[in-house]
Each structure stands twice: as C-alpha cells, then as structure tokens.
Design an enzyme around this catalytic site. Structure first.
Site, PDB file in Angstrom:
ATOM      1  CE  LYS A   1      -1.972  -1.447   3.744  1.00  0.00           C
ATOM      2  NZ  LYS A   1      -2.851  -1.714   4.904  1.00  0.00           N
TER       3      LYS A   1
ATOM      4  CB  THR B   1      -7.771   8.309   6.614  1.00  0.00           C
ATOM      5  OG1 THR B   1      -6.670   8.791   7.415  1.00  0.00           O
ATOM      6  CG2 THR B   1      -8.052   9.300   5.507  1.00  0.00           C
TER       7      THR B   1
ATOM      8  N   GLY C   1      -8.885   3.685  10.319  1.00  0.00           N
ATOM      9  CA  GLY C   1      -9.446   2.383   9.970  1.00  0.00           C
ATOM     10  C   GLY C   1      -9.250   1.973   8.528  1.00  0.00           C
ATOM     11  CB  THR C   2      -7.405   3.518   5.682  1.00  0.00           C
ATOM     12  OG1 THR C   2      -7.931   4.810   5.951  1.00  0.00           O
ATOM     13  CG2 THR C   2      -7.330   3.309   4.188  1.00  0.00           C
ATOM     14  N   GLY C   3      -6.668   0.730   6.775  1.00  0.00           N
ATOM     15  CA  GLY C   3      -6.018  -0.556   6.545  1.00  0.00           C
ATOM     16  C   GLY C   3      -6.892  -1.733   6.923  1.00  0.00           C
ATOM     17  CB  CYS C   4      -9.074  -2.358   9.854  1.00  0.00           C
ATOM     18  SG  CYS C   4      -7.893  -2.061  11.174  1.00  0.00           S
TER      19      CYS C   4
END
Length: 274
Positions: free
Chosen positions: A176, A207, A209-212
């Site tokens: 990412k 933003t 929580g984007t990765g989860c």
C-alpha cells in the site's frame, strides 16, 4: 429458507472508538454482503486522539474463540489484524494451518496515531509464522520497513518492497503506497503477475481504519469466490469511497465511512473523484 451469505472471520483487536479493528472489519463485511464473525485478540482503549491502553487476551481465549466459530459455523475467508504479541501471532498462525479458506494478513504494527499495536519481539513470528499462511499480505510502507528493512520513498520502490514481503511466503503481496505523494497507488503482485491500482487522493484527514477496512473488504471478496486481483480491485474501490466520505468524530482523526454506499449516505465526492 435463505442461503446464508459467505462467512468471513476477523481475528483482530477491538477499537472502542469503532473506527478500526474488529468494529471496522464487521461493518465492512456487512456492507459487502457477507456474514462477519470475530475472534478478539486484544482490547484497546482508543478514540480519535489515539490509543490510551491495550490489553492482549490470553492465547487460550483466542484459541477457544477460533475453534468455537470454525468448528461449528465454518469460514469462507479469514482476515487477521492486531495480534499484539509473539505468543498470539504463533497461536493464530497455528490455527490458520488448520483451515483451507483464503487468509488476508494485515500485519498491523502501529495505529494511525503512531501507537504501537504489536510487540517488537513479535517481528520474527510475523515473518516466519504468519506471512507464510497468507493468501494476501497487505502491509503499508511503515510495516514493510519494520518487517524487512526496505525503505520506500517513491513509486519505483514498491516492487522492491513486494519482493521483500514475498520472500517470507505469502502467495500475494499488496504493498500500500498511500503514504507516498500523488495519487494513492498500490502494487499487487505474486512475483510474476503485477496489478497497479490507482485512486485519487481525497483531501480528507479522517482516515482512521483504512487498513483494516481494505483487508476486510479483500477477505469479503475472496469469500464470495473472487480471484485475488478481482477481490483487491473491488476492495480498493470500496475503501476509496469510504475515505472520500470519512467524517469528523471526536477531537482528532475521524473514521472512514463504512456505510458510504448506502442510498441514505452517499459521499459528496465519488471514489473516482468526480
């Protein structure tokens, strides 16, 4: 009688603020038409300003939750997030060896606010136990550096980062590049096949929580029977819309909007930026 939706299991920590962790995972799974289930690995005191405390659960509790769900309900895909300690990483990796469903590993090391969510002593366990169990590993650039020592400063370095992650055994690596300048660009590769995913960078600081959310969306796609590239592309579209619709909550960084595609909550900016 209705056929049950695809079953997706998240093995992750709890975010009391509801923006990341199992709360984000379950919201994503519901939004994408799957049945979400959870194994809680740690409890955090967390809000828009950061993580005020974290308490890992005993390995026995994690193992019991996993067995309870998998032995009775079954799973079509698994997503891992915050695992907190080397013992929990090794416990979860051993449990994953017993399932045939695809596994998405989000090697969570630090929170959006810079708080440590994984003990430094767990690094070797992630590299040698968890990553080899992954159908897809989804590290950001900080996690790539922490796991491999590879530093990426531009888009040209994403291939090198992917090679470093793939050397530990996952079938696919999704690197990412959201921390780079310009468009949000990610590289998905299995070492021979490459897929570059681009999206406009939205001017929105909320933003959390984007990765989860991205990893859970990939797991939902895999549970539906999508190929890895199909699942990742669909997940990228979903999370881009969620970022565009992210909202202020509390005094710090607010969450992405997991329900952005609901007819009652369309974002002011579409995922394509139009």
């Amino acid at each position: 009688m209705r056929t049950p939706p695809p079953r997706v299991l998240t093995v992750a920590g709890s975010d009391s603020g509801g923006g990341a962790g199992i709360q984000a995972d379950l919201k994503t799974m519901l939004a994408l038409g799957t049945h979400g289930m959870s194994v809680v690995t740690a409890v955090t005191a967390q809000n828009s300003l950061g993580v005020q405390g974290a308490w890992p659960l005993p390995a026995e509790a994690v193992r019991a939750q996993f067995r309870s769900v998998v032995d009775d309900i079954g799973v079509d895909a698994v997503k891992t997030g915050m695992l907190a300690s080397a013992e929990l990483v090794e416990t979860v990796a051993a449990l994953l060896d017993e399932v045939t469903a695809p596994v998405v590993v989000d090697p969570v090391g630090i929170s959006k606010h810079g708080d440590a969510l994984l003990a430094a002593s767990a690094r070797d366990a992630v590299r040698t136990k968890l990553l080899p169990a992954a159908t897809v590993a989804t590290p950001n650039l900080d996690e790539v550096a922490w796991l491999t020592g590879v530093q990426v400063a531009s888009e040209t370095g994403l291939r090198r980062a992917a090679d470093a992650i793939l050397s530990y055994g996952p079938r696919w690596a999704l690197i990412k590049g959201g921390h780079l300048e310009g468009d949000a660009v990610d590289l998905l590769t299995d070492g021979s096949e490459e897929h570059w995913l681009r999206a406009p960078r939205h001017d929105n600081r909320h933003t959390h929580g984007t990765g989860c959310t991205l990893a859970s969306a990939i797991a939902a796609g895999l549970a539906k029977g999508c190929s890895v590239p199909e699942a990742v592309r669909a997940a990228k579209t979903y999370v881009t819309g969620a970022i565009a619709a992210g909202f202020a909550l509390g005094a710090g960084i607010g969450p992405v909007d997991h329900g952005w595609a609901s007819p009652c909550r369309q974002p002011k900016v579409s995922p394509s930026g139009v």
